[in-house]
Every structure is written in C-alpha cells, then in structure tokens.
Write a protein that holds these residues in place. Structure first.
Motif, PDB file in Angstrom:
ATOM      1  N   ASP A 176      25.396  11.304 -10.435  1.00 17.85           N
ATOM      2  CA  ASP A 176      25.120  12.737 -10.281  1.00 17.85           C
ATOM      3  C   ASP A 176      23.682  13.094 -10.667  1.00 17.85           C
ATOM      4  O   ASP A 176      23.350  14.259 -10.807  1.00 17.85           O
ATOM      5  N   ASN A 177      22.799  12.119 -10.909  1.00 20.90           N
ATOM      6  CA  ASN A 177      21.399  12.375 -11.253  1.00 20.90           C
ATOM      7  C   ASN A 177      20.490  11.563 -10.332  1.00 20.90           C
ATOM      8  O   ASN A 177      20.675  10.349 -10.170  1.00 20.90           O
ATOM      9  N   GLU A 178      19.493  12.241  -9.749  1.00 22.68           N
ATOM     10  CA  GLU A 178      18.556  11.543  -8.877  1.00 22.68           C
ATOM     11  C   GLU A 178      17.402  10.992  -9.711  1.00 22.68           C
ATOM     12  O   GLU A 178      17.111  11.497 -10.795  1.00 22.68           O
ATOM     13  N   PRO A 179      16.752   9.946  -9.226  1.00 24.97           N
ATOM     14  CA  PRO A 179      15.588   9.409  -9.944  1.00 24.97           C
ATOM     15  C   PRO A 179      14.454  10.448  -9.984  1.00 24.97           C
ATOM     16  O   PRO A 179      14.249  11.187  -9.029  1.00 24.97           O
ATOM     17  N   THR A 180      13.732  10.464 -11.086  1.00 25.54           N
ATOM     18  CA  THR A 180      12.587  11.386 -11.246  1.00 25.54           C
ATOM     19  C   THR A 180      11.359  10.609 -11.735  1.00 25.54           C
ATOM     20  O   THR A 180      11.487   9.627 -12.480  1.00 25.54           O
ATOM     21  N   PHE A 181      10.167  11.082 -11.298  1.00 27.48           N
ATOM     22  CA  PHE A 181       8.897  10.495 -11.730  1.00 27.48           C
ATOM     23  C   PHE A 181       8.305  11.369 -12.837  1.00 27.48           C
ATOM     24  O   PHE A 181       8.416  12.596 -12.804  1.00 27.48           O
ATOM     25  N   PRO A 182       7.644  10.758 -13.815  1.00 31.48           N
ATOM     26  CA  PRO A 182       7.037  11.568 -14.888  1.00 31.48           C
ATOM     27  C   PRO A 182       5.878  12.431 -14.405  1.00 31.48           C
ATOM     28  O   PRO A 182       5.561  13.440 -15.019  1.00 31.48           O
ATOM     29  N   GLU A 183       5.219  12.069 -13.303  1.00 28.04           N
ATOM     30  CA  GLU A 183       4.105  12.841 -12.769  1.00 28.04           C
ATOM     31  C   GLU A 183       4.408  13.235 -11.331  1.00 28.04           C
ATOM     32  O   GLU A 183       4.939  12.437 -10.560  1.00 28.04           O
ATOM     33  N   GLU A 184       4.090  14.457 -10.992  1.00 28.25           N
ATOM     34  CA  GLU A 184       4.266  14.888  -9.613  1.00 28.25           C
ATOM     35  C   GLU A 184       3.203  14.287  -8.701  1.00 28.25           C
ATOM     36  O   GLU A 184       3.468  13.966  -7.549  1.00 28.25           O
ATOM     37  N   ILE A 185       1.953  14.179  -9.241  1.00 26.69           N
ATOM     38  CA  ILE A 185       0.857  13.626  -8.455  1.00 26.69           C
ATOM     39  C   ILE A 185       0.129  12.588  -9.309  1.00 26.69           C
ATOM     40  O   ILE A 185      -0.237  12.850 -10.449  1.00 26.69           O
ATOM     41  N   TYR A 186      -0.069  11.425  -8.736  1.00 28.83           N
ATOM     42  CA  TYR A 186      -0.819  10.351  -9.385  1.00 28.83           C
ATOM     43  C   TYR A 186      -2.189  10.236  -8.717  1.00 28.83           C
ATOM     44  O   TYR A 186      -2.337  10.513  -7.521  1.00 28.83           O
ATOM     45  N   THR A 187      -3.167   9.800  -9.510  1.00 26.30           N
ATOM     46  CA  THR A 187      -4.511   9.543  -8.989  1.00 26.30           C
ATOM     47  C   THR A 187      -4.872   8.100  -9.299  1.00 26.30           C
ATOM     48  O   THR A 187      -4.725   7.643 -10.443  1.00 26.30           O
ATOM     49  N   ALA A 188      -5.334   7.387  -8.264  1.00 27.04           N
ATOM     50  CA  ALA A 188      -5.680   5.982  -8.434  1.00 27.04           C
ATOM     51  C   ALA A 188      -6.877   5.665  -7.550  1.00 27.04           C
ATOM     52  O   ALA A 188      -7.270   6.454  -6.687  1.00 27.04           O
ATOM     53  N   SER A 189      -7.479   4.531  -7.809  1.00 24.58           N
ATOM     54  CA  SER A 189      -8.619   4.088  -7.015  1.00 24.58           C
ATOM     55  C   SER A 189      -8.563   2.580  -6.856  1.00 24.58           C
ATOM     56  O   SER A 189      -7.965   1.873  -7.680  1.00 24.58           O
ATOM     57  N   VAL A 190      -9.216   2.121  -5.788  1.00 24.94           N
ATOM     58  CA  VAL A 190      -9.295   0.699  -5.500  1.00 24.94           C
ATOM     59  C   VAL A 190     -10.614   0.452  -4.785  1.00 24.94           C
ATOM     60  O   VAL A 190     -11.052   1.282  -3.978  1.00 24.94           O
ATOM     61  N   PRO A 191     -11.321  -0.643  -5.090  1.00 26.34           N
ATOM     62  CA  PRO A 191     -12.592  -0.908  -4.406  1.00 26.34           C
ATOM     63  C   PRO A 191     -12.380  -1.105  -2.909  1.00 26.34           C
ATOM     64  O   PRO A 191     -11.372  -1.662  -2.471  1.00 26.34           O
ATOM     65  N   GLU A 192     -13.363  -0.582  -2.178  1.00 25.77           N
ATOM     66  CA  GLU A 192     -13.302  -0.822  -0.740  1.00 25.77           C
ATOM     67  C   GLU A 192     -13.471  -2.314  -0.458  1.00 25.77           C
ATOM     68  O   GLU A 192     -13.907  -3.076  -1.310  1.00 25.77           O
ATOM     69  N   MET A 193     -13.102  -2.704   0.747  1.00 25.31           N
ATOM     70  CA  MET A 193     -13.182  -4.089   1.207  1.00 25.31           C
ATOM     71  C   MET A 193     -12.312  -5.024   0.377  1.00 25.31           C
ATOM     72  O   MET A 193     -12.533  -6.243   0.341  1.00 25.31           O
TER      73      MET A 193
END
Length: 789
Positions: free
Chosen positions: A155-172
């Motif tokens: 009766d409980n759906e999974p929830t994330f602690p953050e609504e929006i995450y910010t991340a980065s990764v090098p190009e190429m």
C-alpha cells in the motif's frame, strides 16, 4: 475485475492454506517431562510445592492491514479446556490496544479488530489473556501473553528523497561512465513478499543515458557526447515495487545532467590574414592592434598563448596575451621609420596552454595567421645628429667665437629646411647665441669660469615650413680655466706682537687661496714687498708662510700698529700676484705670551681698577640717568582740570592757569603795572598764586618807550610772537579772565587786536559801574595822553 479485487482473492487464498494463522484452540498440553521430575518440588522450608499444569498453548495471531470491510475484522479465538460450554468462564484481554483496538467476547473468546490497522504505524501488538470463573472471579488458568502480528500489503509506493537531482559528467566520456546514483525507499515490509522490492527504469533521457535496475546508477549510453553540440540533459527515473511486476506501485524523480567541458577543440583564427596600420611616430610600447583565435571550449580549456614565430618584423614588434579577453596585443618594440620601411609581415601562432593527452588525436591544438603591418608617414620633427652635445671652451676667448655646432636633419622625404634657436630659459644672461641657419653656437658675452663653470643650454630645431614641429637637444658647455685671478689671503688675520717679543719669534702663520683651478694644482709663493726692519716672511713651501720678528722689544707708546705688505704669487702662466697687508698690533702680554691689552689708553687707568669694575660703574650711571628721565616725564604728564568743560573747547594752544581773577581789588593775581612798564618783564618774575605748566626763558626784546599806550604795547608784542618761528604756539596767548556767555561787555580778549583797523572808544566803560572805573581810567587816560602828545 479490479486490482483490489484480485489482491483480496490472493489474500483469501493464502488464508485458506494457513488456518492456524486465524484461530488457535487451547488444548491440554501433554506432559512430556520424565517421571523423575514428578509433580512436586521441594522448597527451601522442606515443604512440597505442587506445580499446576498449563491448560492451553499460545501461538501468534496474524492480521492483514488496511481491512476495508464493514464488520469488525476477525483476529482469532481463545479457548480453554476448562471451558465446559456452560458459560461459567469469562475471558479477559489486556495489553496493547485491548478494549479499544482489540475486543474479546468474554463468553466465546473470539477476538476482533475494531478498525483498520496500518502496519507502517505499528507492526505487531502484545496482549495478555486470562480465563476466570465468572462467579468467583478467580482465574482458572494463569495469565499468558500472545502477539498479534500485522501482515503487510503493498500500500506504499517508492519515494525519492529529492524531487530533482543535479549531476554532471565530462563530455566525450565512454559508454557506461557513471553519472549519479538515485535511491528510492518503500515503507512496506521488505521481509514479506515483494512489496518493498524496487526496480529502477528510465522513462526519459534515452538513448543518451541508462539506469541499472537494481542499484539506480545512471550511466552514459552514447559515446562521444559533445558539450559544444548539447550541454544540458533531463532524465526521468522511475522506481517500481513488486519487483517491477504489473500491479506494483511506482514513483519518479528528475535528474538534470550537465556535460562539463574538456579540451577537445583547438583554437582557430577566423581570418588567415590580418591587416593593421600604425603611424611612424608611435613611441615604443604603443599597441597597434589585436588578434584573437576562437576556441569552442570554456574556462582554462580555452586559454590561448600567442607568439610571433616568423616574419620580417620579429625584432620590431612584440605580442602580449591579454588573459581576460584571450586576445593577442601587438605592440611596437623599436622605433618605426616610414622612410626606411613601410610594410612588415608577421606570422602569429595561437596555442592552447592546457592540452588533455586523451585528445591528442583531435589536434594539433594550435593555429597560425599572417599579420601585415603598414607604417604610415607623418610629418616628423627634425632629428639631431646626437642625443646631446658637449663643448669645451676657455674662459678668455673673444666675443663672437664659435664654441661648437649642432646638426639636425628633416627625416621626412621632403627634407624641409631647418631653423635653429636657443631656449632663452636655459640662457637667461644671454651669454651665448646661435646661427639660425647652420646651428653654430658663439659667445655674446665674456665667460668667467669662476662665476659659472658649466652652462646647460637647450637648442631647438624646427622646420621652417612647420615651426610647431620642433625638437630639443641638450648642449653642455664646459668653461676651461685660465690663470686670470691672483691669490689672496685665505682669511682675515688679526695679528699682534708682544712688547716683550724677541727676534725670530713666530707671530702669525698665513695661507692663501686662488679662484683658479690649474691642472697641476695650486702653488703659492710668499715674500715681502720691501725689506722691513721689524718683521720678515719665511715661506714654508706648502702654500703657507710664517711671519717672524726681526728685533727685540716693541712699545705701544711709540708705535701701536705696524702694516706689513706681503706679496703672494702663483706658479701658473701667466703668473698672477697680489699684495696683502697684515695689520700687526703691539700688545701687552704675560710671561707666557698671552695677550692682555693692545690699547695705549689702558695705561692711563688706575692699576687697581679692572674692566669689570668700569662696566659696573657705567651701568650705575646709566640707571641713574634713566630714573631721572622717567621722573621728569611723569612730572610733565601731570594733568590739570580744564577751565572750560565744553565739547567745543578749542584752546589747545592756550596756557591755562585755572584762575578767573579777583577783579580790580585782586592785586596778587596780576600786576597791571607790567602793562604800563614793559621793562619789568625782564626781571623774570613768576606768578605767585599758581605753578605754571611749563617754564620758558623769555627772550629779550627792545623795550617800548615810556608812557606808551597799552594798545601799542600789545600790538608790538603780538607782532613779535607772530613773526618769531621759534616761539611755541602755546606761548602766544595767556588767558587771565573769563566772563561767561551773554555778557554785554562781550570778550576782552585781544586775539583780534592785530586786525583792528580803527581806534576804539572806551568811554562806555565808565557807564558800567565802579568795578570798571580802574579800567576806564587806564584806557581813557591813554587816549587823553595820546591826544595831548
């Protein structure tokens, strides 16, 4: 059929397979212990304790959460083997939620839940049950505990602690590069079923990124993603329970992914050839222009270093990298000349300063361009042949002699004629002049090295066609020395000789100075202008000489001062010499030769009276004189009360005796006989009633003839005072009476007597009364005497 109905059917099927979970009958527990234990236990006091056997056995009850039925939810049944079914026993329930959440039928032992239960609030409840005799209220069985455990449902759906995450990764980045991990939580029971088993999937962001189903790690899915093409990505991740099966609950989150820059782009010049222009008059360090190579990267990956690698102007120009703008600033390194060269070509290179070895295959990370610089012609001022000039000249040259020549030319191709001039601010005395056409400098006044050894001039060269375009050059003129000054005594010498001096005694050492500065140094010779019987000069040959006595004993009474001419000459050419005269005083000295007195008058003073005593006596005399002067000044400053207290009192030059007189009866105030006998004034008689302010010595004047009329006497004396320049003005008139205002007789003053044109009639004096009889007789009698005479 809905999902909820399917879920209820599934739970019902599970309940059928496990009937023990919903009801437990209490039955007698068989005695499995060995006989040796018996049924008795001996206590400490030796008595035998009988152990009572338990009448029921406990197990857990299970109850499904989130019951949605309208009736109370059945939990289970308590039953004792002591219950005969006749209603004699009563079941009692206590513990967590007893009486409120859980109720029991006291007759049958059935337990029910009164409301819906949420396992996430509480997973189990601990209660206690007991069966007692209804009539005696005594327990028939000991109280025991049991647990009601709440079975979980999804009766409980999974929830994330953050609504929006910010991340980065090098190009190429390569495929599979980890970007970020997201984790969801499920409040359901992870130990029961799959209600809390979460599976991750990507809903948005493909084909660029992927997510691991079990861990939630987001990874790159495409190779060589280029930041310069696209920098921002938005990925939506879903977390679903029940192992991702149909019917599971899910939650989502958003991940904003940014591609960070790497140095994967070389710098590039937008033009293969760049043209710049600069005037030839630009000074060294002037910025000509800038070049800039573009780089698609950012930050330090876009930093570029510029350099000149080739060309025919590498020694004439420099390039400096401007860090804030990433431009190459080209500057002038050496002076430019349009007439010498008009065009320069440079090859400029731009190279990245931070190169990533992983991307060498994308290089080279540099670029070149051609820069052509055109030099523009300007009207330049004249140029002197030297940066400065130094001329040397002797101080004795004739006027108009040329001491040197400055040369300048017009660097322009037109080669305009040049005019030279002197800056008179550097030659205020106008000692020099210059030929405007050829730049020859000559003297216009005599030179004197002893006054000024150096002259710093400034010569101006200007085009005749453009006088504003001018150039200056310093000209230093050094005046060379000529022996034109005779040596002189170095200082003034105060020389004395003792009366008891002996022949050959040193009385003075002299030296000399010379304004000239010969190359070999100064050398002076000392001698006497003539043979002197009293003194001689001995040259020490070190530019000094000694003055010696030639005889024994000198007397102040005979000669108190001797004049000794000394000739001083130098050794330069032409030889210069001068005669200096030493004044030698004859003085009295003690036995050691110390001077005591040089004045002949000192012999006339008493032997026992010292100089200090004389000074003391002189000071005493001066103090006494000052006291006398001060006392006299105080006496003269004593003021007297004025006779007339009127604002219009103009008697500034009148001597006032402050006496109104006592009339004709007062014979002490004034002797009227004096008016009839002017010779009586020569007796220098003073007034006896008051003290006059000042005392003057009367001048002797010719006496008037006897029996002269009073009017003639007064007129004569008045004329004498008017014509005498030495007579003080305050002695011109004496006031003896004052009658006041509005008198019918008016004033008796004789101020205007000198201007009276005719004789007056004094007969009216007899009409004034007996007080004026004496006056009437005097004036009336005078008239009679004059008529009879």
């Amino acid at each position: 059929m809905t999902i909820q109905q399917v879920l209820l059917l599934l739970l019902f099927w599970m309940w059928l397979l496990h009937p023990c979970h919903t009801e437990m009958l209490f039955r007698r527990t068989p005695d499995l212990r060995p006989r040796s234990f018996g049924g008795r236990v001996s206590g400490n006091d030796g008595k035998t304790i009988h152990r009572q056997k338990r009448g029921w056995m406990w197990n857990q009850f299970f109850l499904l959460e989130e019951y949605t039925g309208s009736d109370y939810q059945y939990v289970g049944k308590l039953h004792s083997d002591q219950d005969k079914g006749d209603g004699s026993l009563k079941y009692i329930l206590s513990g967590d939620g007893a009486g409120t959440l859980f109720i029991i039928d006291e007759k049958t032992g059935d337990i029910h839940a009164t409301r819906r239960i949420d396992r996430e609030e509480k997973a189990f409840y601990t209660l206690r049950a007991q069966a007692i005799n209804r009539r005696t209220l005594r327990p028939v069985e000991p109280e025991s505990e049991f647990v009601i455990k709440i079975h979980d449902i999804n009766d409980n759906e999974p929830t994330f602690p953050e609504e929006i995450y910010t991340a980065s990764v090098p190009e190429m980045s390569i495929v599979g590069t980890s970007v970020v991990q997201v984790t969801a939580t499920d409040a359901d029971d992870p130990s029961y079923g799959n209600s809390a088993r979460i599976i991750y999937s990507i809903l948005q962001g493909q084909p660029y990124f992927s997510v691991e189903p079990e861990t939630g790690i987001i990874r790159t899915a495409l190779p060589n993603m280029n930041r310069e093409n696209r920098e921002q990505y938005q990925v939506v991740i879903q977390a679903k329970d029940m192992g991702g099966q149909m019917g599971g609950l899910s939650g989502t989150t958003t991940v904003n992914i940014t591609l960070t820059d790497v140095n994967d782009n070389p710098p590039r010049f937008p033009q293969s050839t760049i043209h710049l222009r600069i005037p030839e008059s630009s000074p060294v360090g002037t910025a000509i222009g800038s070049v800039k190579a573009t780089d698609a990267d950012t930050g330090k990956n876009a930093e570029v270093e510029y350099r000149i690698i080739d060309g025919d102007g590498t020694d004439m120009f420099d390039i400096v990298t401007q860090k804030d703008t990433q431009e190459g600033i080209i500057t002038v390194r050496k002076p430019l000349d349009y007439e010498t060269r008009r065009l320069y070509t440079l090859k400029v290179e731009a190279e990245n300063t931070h190169v990533d070895p992983r991307f060498y295959y994308l290089g080279p990370f540099k670029d070149t361009t051609i820069v052509k610089i055109s030099v523009e012609d300007v009207d330049e001022p004249p140029i002197f042949s030297r940066s400065s000039y130094l001329f040397e000249v002797h101080e004795d040259i004739e006027l108009g002699t040329i001491i040197g020549t400055v040369m300048a030319r017009d660097p322009d191709s037109a080669s305009s004629p040049i005019r030279f001039s002197l800056d008179r601010h550097t030659d205020l005395d106008r000692i020099f002049n210059i030929h405007s056409g050829n730049g020859s400098i000559y003297t216009s006044k005599p030179l004197d090295r002893e006054i000024s050894q150096w002259h710093n001039l400034s010569v101006i060269a200007a085009e005749i066609n453009n006088p504003k375009d001018a150039t200056r050059v310093p000209v230093y003129v050094r005046i060379l020395d000529v022996n034109d000054n005779a040596p002189q005594f170095a200082v003034f010498y105060d020389t004395f000789v003792c009366e008891n001096a002996r022949a050959g005694q040193l009385i003075q050492t002299i030296s000399a100075v010379d304004k000239d500065d010969p190359l070999g140094g100064q050398k002076f010779f000392f001698s006497l202008a003539a043979v002197n019987p009293n003194f001689t000069v001995q040259d020490n040959e070190d530019n000094t000489a000694r003055i010696l006595t030639r005889r024994n004993g000198f007397s102040r009474h005979e000669i108190s001062t001797y004049l000794l001419p000394v000739v001083i000459s130098d050794n330069d050419y032409p030889i210069q010499s001068s005669t200096g005269t030493l004044t030698i005083r004859v003085c009295a000295c003690d036995s050691r030769g110390n001077m005591q007195s040089c004045n002949a008058e000192a012999l006339l003073l008493p032997a026992g009276l010292s100089t200090g005593a004389l000074v003391a006596i002189l000071l005493c005399i001066i103090i006494l004189l000052v006291i006398v002067v001060l006392f006299a000044a105080l006496k003269r400053q004593r003021k007297k009360e004025p006779l007339i207290l009127s604002k219009e009192d103009i008697r500034d030059n009148i001597v006032s005796y402050n006496d109104e007189g006592g009339g004709e009866e007062d014979t002490q105030a004034f002797d009227i006989g004096t008016l009839r006998n002017p010779a009586a004034i020569e007796d220098k008689k003073l007034r006896r009633d008051i003290i006059p302010e000042t005392l003057f010595i009367p001048r002797r004047t010719p006496s008037a003839p006897d029996n002269t009329d009073v009017r003639d006497f007064i007129n004569q004396r008045l004329k004498e005072h008017d014509t005498d320049p030495s007579a003080p003005p305050y002695d011109s008139l004496a006031t003896y009476a004052y009658e006041g205002n509005d008198s019918i007789a008016e004033s008796l003053s004789s101020l205007e007597s000198a201007t009276t044109e005719g004789d007056q009639n004094y007969d009216y004096l007899r009409e004034w009364g007996p007080r004026f009889n004496k006056l009437a007789e005097m004036y009336g009698g005078g008239e009679s005497d004059k008529d009879t005479s």
